[in-house]
Scaffold this motif. Structure first.
Motif, PDB file in Angstrom:
ATOM      1  N   CYS A 288      -2.764   6.784  -8.811  1.00 36.74           N
ATOM      2  CA  CYS A 288      -2.762   5.433  -8.238  1.00 36.74           C
ATOM      3  C   CYS A 288      -4.049   4.690  -8.575  1.00 36.74           C
ATOM      4  O   CYS A 288      -4.013   3.518  -8.964  1.00 36.74           O
ATOM      5  CB  CYS A 288      -2.554   5.492  -6.726  1.00 36.74           C
ATOM      6  SG  CYS A 288      -0.859   5.904  -6.242  1.00 36.74           S
ATOM      7  N   VAL A 289      -5.179   5.348  -8.421  1.00 34.96           N
ATOM      8  CA  VAL A 289      -6.458   4.717  -8.759  1.00 34.96           C
ATOM      9  C   VAL A 289      -6.458   4.317 -10.233  1.00 34.96           C
ATOM     10  O   VAL A 289      -6.832   3.203 -10.597  1.00 34.96           O
ATOM     11  CB  VAL A 289      -7.645   5.661  -8.434  1.00 34.96           C
ATOM     12  CG1 VAL A 289      -8.936   5.155  -9.051  1.00 34.96           C
ATOM     13  CG2 VAL A 289      -7.801   5.813  -6.930  1.00 34.96           C
ATOM     14  N   HIS A 290      -6.024   5.213 -11.088  1.00 32.77           N
ATOM     15  CA  HIS A 290      -5.979   4.959 -12.528  1.00 32.77           C
ATOM     16  C   HIS A 290      -5.071   3.764 -12.856  1.00 32.77           C
ATOM     17  O   HIS A 290      -5.350   3.003 -13.781  1.00 32.77           O
ATOM     18  CB  HIS A 290      -5.498   6.216 -13.257  1.00 32.77           C
ATOM     19  CG  HIS A 290      -5.522   6.108 -14.737  1.00 32.77           C
ATOM     20  ND1 HIS A 290      -6.694   6.067 -15.465  1.00 32.77           N
ATOM     21  CD2 HIS A 290      -4.511   6.028 -15.650  1.00 32.77           C
ATOM     22  CE1 HIS A 290      -6.408   5.964 -16.751  1.00 32.77           C
ATOM     23  NE2 HIS A 290      -5.088   5.949 -16.894  1.00 32.77           N
ATOM     24  N   LEU A 291      -3.999   3.604 -12.091  1.00 35.16           N
ATOM     25  CA  LEU A 291      -3.033   2.531 -12.330  1.00 35.16           C
ATOM     26  C   LEU A 291      -3.359   1.251 -11.567  1.00 35.16           C
ATOM     27  O   LEU A 291      -2.630   0.272 -11.657  1.00 35.16           O
ATOM     28  CB  LEU A 291      -1.628   3.016 -11.951  1.00 35.16           C
ATOM     29  CG  LEU A 291      -1.094   4.178 -12.784  1.00 35.16           C
ATOM     30  CD1 LEU A 291       0.156   4.769 -12.146  1.00 35.16           C
ATOM     31  CD2 LEU A 291      -0.828   3.728 -14.212  1.00 35.16           C
ATOM     32  N   GLY A 292      -4.442   1.279 -10.783  1.00 36.96           N
ATOM     33  CA  GLY A 292      -4.839   0.089 -10.029  1.00 36.96           C
ATOM     34  C   GLY A 292      -3.994  -0.154  -8.790  1.00 36.96           C
ATOM     35  O   GLY A 292      -3.867  -1.285  -8.333  1.00 36.96           O
ATOM     36  N   LEU A 293      -3.414   0.898  -8.238  1.00 31.32           N
ATOM     37  CA  LEU A 293      -2.564   0.784  -7.058  1.00 31.32           C
ATOM     38  C   LEU A 293      -3.330   1.212  -5.809  1.00 31.32           C
ATOM     39  O   LEU A 293      -4.122   2.151  -5.866  1.00 31.32           O
ATOM     40  CB  LEU A 293      -1.319   1.658  -7.214  1.00 31.32           C
ATOM     41  CG  LEU A 293      -0.452   1.382  -8.435  1.00 31.32           C
ATOM     42  CD1 LEU A 293       0.626   2.446  -8.581  1.00 31.32           C
ATOM     43  CD2 LEU A 293       0.176  -0.006  -8.348  1.00 31.32           C
ATOM     44  N   SER A 294      -3.065   0.564  -4.702  1.00 34.34           N
ATOM     45  CA  SER A 294      -3.690   0.919  -3.431  1.00 34.34           C
ATOM     46  C   SER A 294      -2.868   2.015  -2.761  1.00 34.34           C
ATOM     47  O   SER A 294      -1.659   1.868  -2.575  1.00 34.34           O
ATOM     48  CB  SER A 294      -3.749  -0.324  -2.529  1.00 34.34           C
ATOM     49  OG  SER A 294      -4.257   0.013  -1.269  1.00 34.34           O
TER      50      SER A 294
ATOM     51  N   ASP B 227       0.867  -1.168   0.000  1.00 32.82           N
ATOM     52  CA  ASP B 227       0.000   0.000   0.000  1.00 32.82           C
ATOM     53  C   ASP B 227       0.905   1.219   0.000  1.00 32.82           C
ATOM     54  O   ASP B 227       1.896   1.278   0.727  1.00 32.82           O
ATOM     55  CB  ASP B 227      -0.886   0.020   1.253  1.00 32.82           C
ATOM     56  CG  ASP B 227      -1.966  -1.051   1.202  1.00 32.82           C
ATOM     57  OD1 ASP B 227      -2.273  -1.543   0.095  1.00 32.82           O
ATOM     58  OD2 ASP B 227      -2.512  -1.390   2.258  1.00 32.82           O
ATOM     59  N   ILE B 228       0.563   2.173  -0.792  1.00 31.85           N
ATOM     60  CA  ILE B 228       1.385   3.370  -0.941  1.00 31.85           C
ATOM     61  C   ILE B 228       0.821   4.461  -0.049  1.00 31.85           C
ATOM     62  O   ILE B 228      -0.387   4.667   0.004  1.00 31.85           O
ATOM     63  CB  ILE B 228       1.372   3.834  -2.405  1.00 31.85           C
ATOM     64  CG1 ILE B 228       1.940   2.731  -3.297  1.00 31.85           C
ATOM     65  CG2 ILE B 228       2.146   5.136  -2.586  1.00 31.85           C
ATOM     66  CD1 ILE B 228       1.704   2.953  -4.771  1.00 31.85           C
ATOM     67  N   THR B 229       1.707   5.160   0.663  1.00 37.56           N
ATOM     68  CA  THR B 229       1.302   6.308   1.464  1.00 37.56           C
ATOM     69  C   THR B 229       1.888   7.552   0.827  1.00 37.56           C
ATOM     70  O   THR B 229       3.094   7.655   0.644  1.00 37.56           O
ATOM     71  CB  THR B 229       1.802   6.178   2.919  1.00 37.56           C
ATOM     72  OG1 THR B 229       1.258   4.975   3.482  1.00 37.56           O
ATOM     73  CG2 THR B 229       1.370   7.365   3.753  1.00 37.56           C
TER      74      THR B 229
END
Length: 142
Positions: free
Chosen positions: A104-110, A87-89
């Motif tokens: 992040c949302v666009h790239l599918g990242l949490s 998970d990225i902060t």
């Protein structure tokens, strides 16, 4: 932030920009490009040609550069994590946090955002505690 500012304010591609308005579709496309392509420097130079050829409008340049650099930063940061994507902060001001979270949302990242002021306060508290601690004795054997 510094590289983005240099590109926007003191480069040929930045000089072609006519607006600092945020263009989300351009930003997200560029974030995906920066995330999926390891040649960010080449992509920055290609941006100049894209404006001259009419592929990017002058009012999209800053959003494009921002997305490209943020996507690249996310890719490079995650490449050091091995195969597990954590998970990225995001620690930044509100406007920048929003851009990172959108990418992040666009790239599918949490990802989640942390207010920059909270982070600064936390670091200051740690430094103050460390200053009050006596230095650790050297425990290495000769």
């Amino acid at each position: 932030g510094e590289l983005y500012e240099l590109l926007c304010r003191q480069s040929l591609v930045g000089a072609l920009s006519c607006s600092d308005a945020f263009e989300e579709p351009t930003f997200l496309d560029a974030a995906a490009q920066g995330f999926n392509n390891p040649t960010v420097v080449m992509d920055v130079f290609a941006a100049r040609a894209s404006v001259l050829l009419g592929q990017i409008r002058p009012d999209q340049v800053q959003s494009y550069l921002s997305g490209l650099l943020i996507g690249n930063e996310l890719r490079e940061g995650l490449s050091s994590e091995g195969t597990t994507i954590p998970d990225i902060t995001i620690v930044a001001n509100d406007a920048l946090t929003g851009k990172y979270l959108s990418a992040c949302v666009h790239l599918g990242l949490s990802a989640k955002g942390v207010n920059q002021d909270v982070s600064v306060t936390g670091i200051q508290n740690l430094l103050q505690r460390a200053a009050r601690q006596p230095p650790m004795a050297n425990s290495q054997a000769d």
